[in-house]
Write a protein that holds these residues in place. Structure first.
Motif, PDB file in Angstrom:
ATOM      1  N   GLU A  22      -0.972   1.522   9.582  1.00 25.46           N
ATOM      2  CA  GLU A  22      -0.839   0.123   9.181  1.00 25.46           C
ATOM      3  C   GLU A  22      -1.229  -0.062   7.722  1.00 25.46           C
ATOM      4  O   GLU A  22      -2.009   0.710   7.173  1.00 25.46           O
ATOM      5  N   GLY A  23      -0.709  -1.120   7.141  1.00 25.71           N
ATOM      6  CA  GLY A  23      -1.174  -1.538   5.830  1.00 25.71           C
ATOM      7  C   GLY A  23      -1.557  -2.997   5.896  1.00 25.71           C
ATOM      8  O   GLY A  23      -1.491  -3.633   6.946  1.00 25.71           O
ATOM      9  N   ASP A  24      -1.954  -3.513   4.771  1.00 22.82           N
ATOM     10  CA  ASP A  24      -2.219  -4.946   4.681  1.00 22.82           C
ATOM     11  C   ASP A  24      -1.291  -5.459   3.600  1.00 22.82           C
ATOM     12  O   ASP A  24      -1.528  -5.259   2.413  1.00 22.82           O
ATOM     13  N   PRO A  25      -0.172  -6.076   4.001  1.00 20.33           N
ATOM     14  CA  PRO A  25       0.835  -6.436   3.007  1.00 20.33           C
ATOM     15  C   PRO A  25       0.387  -7.597   2.153  1.00 20.33           C
ATOM     16  O   PRO A  25      -0.212  -8.547   2.632  1.00 20.33           O
TER      17      PRO A  25
ATOM     18  N   ASN B  43      -1.926  -0.284   0.991  1.00 16.91           N
ATOM     19  CA  ASN B  43      -0.578   0.277   0.965  1.00 16.91           C
ATOM     20  C   ASN B  43      -0.436   1.323   2.066  1.00 16.91           C
ATOM     21  O   ASN B  43      -1.019   2.411   1.992  1.00 16.91           O
TER      22      ASN B  43
ATOM     23  N   ILE C  58       1.940   3.254   2.901  1.00 18.20           N
ATOM     24  CA  ILE C  58       2.519   4.553   2.503  1.00 18.20           C
ATOM     25  C   ILE C  58       1.457   5.418   1.835  1.00 18.20           C
ATOM     26  O   ILE C  58       1.328   6.608   2.137  1.00 18.20           O
TER      27      ILE C  58
ATOM     28  N   ALA D 279       8.912   7.215   7.085  1.00 23.70           N
ATOM     29  CA  ALA D 279       9.550   5.928   6.828  1.00 23.70           C
ATOM     30  C   ALA D 279       8.436   4.905   6.665  1.00 23.70           C
ATOM     31  O   ALA D 279       7.456   4.918   7.418  1.00 23.70           O
ATOM     32  N   GLY D 280       8.601   4.023   5.681  1.00 23.11           N
ATOM     33  CA  GLY D 280       7.591   2.992   5.490  1.00 23.11           C
ATOM     34  C   GLY D 280       8.065   1.918   4.542  1.00 23.11           C
ATOM     35  O   GLY D 280       8.849   2.183   3.637  1.00 23.11           O
ATOM     36  N   GLY D 281       7.608   0.705   4.784  1.00 22.08           N
ATOM     37  CA  GLY D 281       7.860  -0.403   3.865  1.00 22.08           C
ATOM     38  C   GLY D 281       9.223  -1.036   4.022  1.00 22.08           C
ATOM     39  O   GLY D 281      10.181  -0.394   4.446  1.00 22.08           O
ATOM     40  N   ASP D 282       9.280  -2.336   3.705  1.00 21.60           N
ATOM     41  CA  ASP D 282      10.529  -3.093   3.845  1.00 21.60           C
ATOM     42  C   ASP D 282      11.056  -3.617   2.523  1.00 21.60           C
ATOM     43  O   ASP D 282      12.212  -4.014   2.448  1.00 21.60           O
TER      44      ASP D 282
ATOM     45  N   VAL E 175       3.493  -5.007  -0.839  1.00 27.15           N
ATOM     46  CA  VAL E 175       2.650  -3.878  -0.443  1.00 27.15           C
ATOM     47  C   VAL E 175       3.038  -3.513   0.991  1.00 27.15           C
ATOM     48  O   VAL E 175       3.031  -4.377   1.866  1.00 27.15           O
ATOM     49  N   PRO E 176       3.435  -2.264   1.228  1.00 23.81           N
ATOM     50  CA  PRO E 176       4.002  -1.954   2.551  1.00 23.81           C
ATOM     51  C   PRO E 176       3.004  -2.125   3.687  1.00 23.81           C
ATOM     52  O   PRO E 176       1.857  -1.715   3.605  1.00 23.81           O
ATOM     53  N   ALA E 177       3.513  -2.714   4.759  1.00 23.91           N
ATOM     54  CA  ALA E 177       2.687  -3.065   5.916  1.00 23.91           C
ATOM     55  C   ALA E 177       2.626  -1.940   6.928  1.00 23.91           C
ATOM     56  O   ALA E 177       1.808  -1.972   7.838  1.00 23.91           O
ATOM     57  N   TRP E 178       3.514  -0.962   6.788  1.00 23.36           N
ATOM     58  CA  TRP E 178       3.585   0.064   7.825  1.00 23.36           C
ATOM     59  C   TRP E 178       4.150   1.342   7.218  1.00 23.36           C
ATOM     60  O   TRP E 178       4.921   1.317   6.252  1.00 23.36           O
TER      61      TRP E 178
END
Lengths: 432, 432
Positions: A218-221, A234, A236, A278-281, A286-289
């Protein structure tokens, strides 16, 4: 049973040669059918038709997870089996005087990757300088067809094995082995199994057991611009932190190699392969996953449960060193291979039959090796008390670009298989 | 023109308050319409209908890349604009005695990320403790509706701006700014622009210019088990090598911050955000490819071309240190933001109007700041010689989970906007 005289051996070898053009064409036809995960069904239809036209009893069935998930050797699956069919063609011997045999090969191939990097279409089985190109040409459609062609050679001279022979074309070898497991669950048994994986015409003595795991981070977007404040995490970057920490576990597992006979001389038996990420949208968030997939492996005899526990503890310990991950522990999930290692043992008679066949064809003694890859042999050896011989042709770039198989090695391996069948099963006159 | 007496100011403020329940409901309706990239059209239809029912002349058009790609400020796009509509609602003043104004806001919102991490549906604009929740509630649907509601407040007391006012609802602010650029290309011009981005009720003095780039890294795929031999190259690992090298470039760009007035006191103006990564097809193959996306930024006045050249040279130099990458150089492509930085200058009158309005509403002097994010203000300031004021409500977690906007700040900002319009444009009796 007809005696396996030197003259008959020669006739068998010649029959393989006589059929080799047709065998090559059959292999090419099969290579043309893409059979990546989830897309194996049409290639299996092709195999079913080939078994049927030769008069083998065809058993084609869809794999049912409910029927196998409780069995030893089962690997977890994260995909649908709606289109996952196994095919078995059975030669049931008239006399039943000989030993029975499973001839097993897998129909599934791994993804091709970026097409631009291939010299030619991965599903165009052109022959260049004696090598047939194509994804799966080596791993392992040439071997699958070699089993059929070895049987064809015997048939061509009016003979058939004096024991039952089950020609198995299975799915899912490259990710779980659940195809081979489903053959066991369906009741197929024999006195030996033979798998012509393209690991060279040598006897495989031992193999590791691959495990797949996925780490979900997990991240904290936050808005990208705000990240400097220390707000946000982040996902990633956190994943990269864990990936790099896992190097230490790989080193640790390889340091144990001499505890496992057959692997002491191997330069690096346990390969941790970072195979997918794979990560981020959105580039400006800041990528959440982030998730990453690893393939690792265990030695023969090593507990899978203990290996999983070690991985999970290691990931947790690494995460504890990061303030964000400490509060948001990564998840470890299993979505494929959960395979034990395997060592060929108590197989003196099968080995002797292979040795005799190989020496006759190659004019030199059979060598053996231990591999840091795996095959479906483990199912027969570990869960059905059946010695499983792995011995196959020479492949260039399995899983890589421009995969290709050496056709001369295919020819010789087919001869070895035909002689092995004759040695192991004995022969009888062909049913009218 | 009616004189902007203290009594009239009070009536304007009261009119905003009187309409605030309706404004809040309108904002909630808009938040309910997901408007991520490529999906903005229905939210734009909603805006067009709101403009039309108020009697504004509605101009709705699909963005045509051919019509804007040659203009300064254009960013490359990697997606289809088939569904990308801008909407402008125009109040054309009867007297034309006042100054004209563009009220601009963007309809696009960034992706929501993993839904499980949201406390509630991102498109459920519940109000909790005075905060309206939802993706886009802050960034920037509340601001977009605030512009409309400020105009509504004037209308409610029988007044209208004495200059033309163009209410612009644009797409693509979060990735290129091509929506705002398309408004310029269509000919919309005014004496000032006002953008209520949720960067707090302060005057934005300067902003950086985000750039997106993607690095495409090749690998040499092999069977995972063979990688120990030195054969093969893991594209994900190579990407990580480059990602980590890029830290040095980020440090270098931030070290220059005092060359750029307004950013010298900023703790970290240039954020390199590793926003997205993808690589590999199969856990048991050495990955053949990996791409990662970064958002970086330049200072006002810094050349984009020079920044691109510096990034490319830096990536090439880092790659040269790796034997595989040296022979397989990574590609750098641009697929979004290619934005210059912007500094508000020569805007004394617009600033004075904002200052007066803000002080009346907030009872304290207007503060200003420089941001490491960006807004569409650059288009008006850099390419249309139009001062662009950025001033908006308070948002929690823009681009993050549980994004929310403070409704009290929305109310006050709407009051400020209404007073600003009155100050800047002057007022006339409303058209019958």
């Amino acid at each position: 049973m007809p005696e396996l005289t030197p003259a008959l051996r020669q006739r068998i070898l010649q029959a393989v040669d006589a059929g080799f053009a047709a065998q090559t064409e059959l292999t090419a036809q099969l290579v043309r059918l893409p059979s990546q995960r989830g897309e194996e069904a049409t290639a299996q239809d092709f195999m079913a038709a080939r078994y049927a036209e030769r008069g083998y009893a065809v058993d084609r069935w869809r794999i049912d997870v409910e029927a196998i998930h409780h069995l030893p050797g089962f690997s977890p699956v994260a995909v649908s089996y709606d289109n996952a069919y196994n095919v078995v063609g059975a030669h049931r011997a008239r006399s039943l005087k000989g030993r029975s045999l499973i001839l097993n090969g897998h129909i599934d191939v791994v993804p091709v990757g970026p097409l631009a990097q291939w010299s030619r279409d991965p599903y165009d089985p052109a022959i260049v300088d004696g090598w047939m190109h194509g994804r799966g040409a080596g791993d392992m459609k040439s071997g699958l067809v070699a089993c059929l062609s070895a049987m064809d050679a015997l048939a061509a001279i009016g003979l058939a094995p004096a024991g039952d022979v089950f020609l198995q074309s299975v799915v899912e070898e490259e990710c779980t082995g659940n195809g081979a497991l489903a053959c066991l669950a369906r009741g197929y048994r024999a006195d030996a199994a033979f798998i012509p994986e393209p690991l060279l015409p040598m006897l495989m003595r031992a193999q590791v057991g691959p495990m797949w795991f996925q780490v979900q981070v997990e991240g904290d977007p936050q808005h990208a611009s705000a990240a400097f404040t220390g707000a946000g995490a982040n996902a990633i970057q956190k994943a990269i932190f864990l990936i790099q920490a896992l190097d230490e576990l790989e080193t640790r597992w390889n340091a144990n190699k001499c505890d496992h006979r057959h692997f002491c001389d191997h330069p690096h038996p346990i390969r941790f392969n970072l195979g997918k990420i794979a990560g981020g949208d959105w580039p400006s968030s800041v990528p959440a996953w982030c998730t990453f997939d690893m393939r690792v492996a265990v030695y023969p005899g090593q507990s899978l449960e203990a290996a999983r526990a070690e991985i999970e503890a290691f990931v947790a310990q690494a995460a504890a060193r990061d303030p964000f991950l400490a509060k948001h522990p990564p998840k470890v999930i299993y979505h494929g291979f959960m395979a034990e290692g395997y060592e060929l043992r108590n197989a003196d008679e099968a080995e002797a039959a292979l040795r005799a066949a190989h020496e006759q064809v190659f004019g030199e003694p059979l060598r053996e090796y231990a591999t840091s890859a795996a095959t479906d042999a483990r199912f027969y050896g570990l869960y059905a008390d059946t010695p499983a011989i792995v011995y196959g042709p020479e492949c260039r770039m399995p899983h890589g670009y421009d995969e290709a198989v050496n056709l001369e090695s295919v020819r010789k391996v087919t001869q070895t298989i035909a002689l092995f069948i004759a040695e192991w099963c004995g022969l009888e006159e062909r049913r009218a």
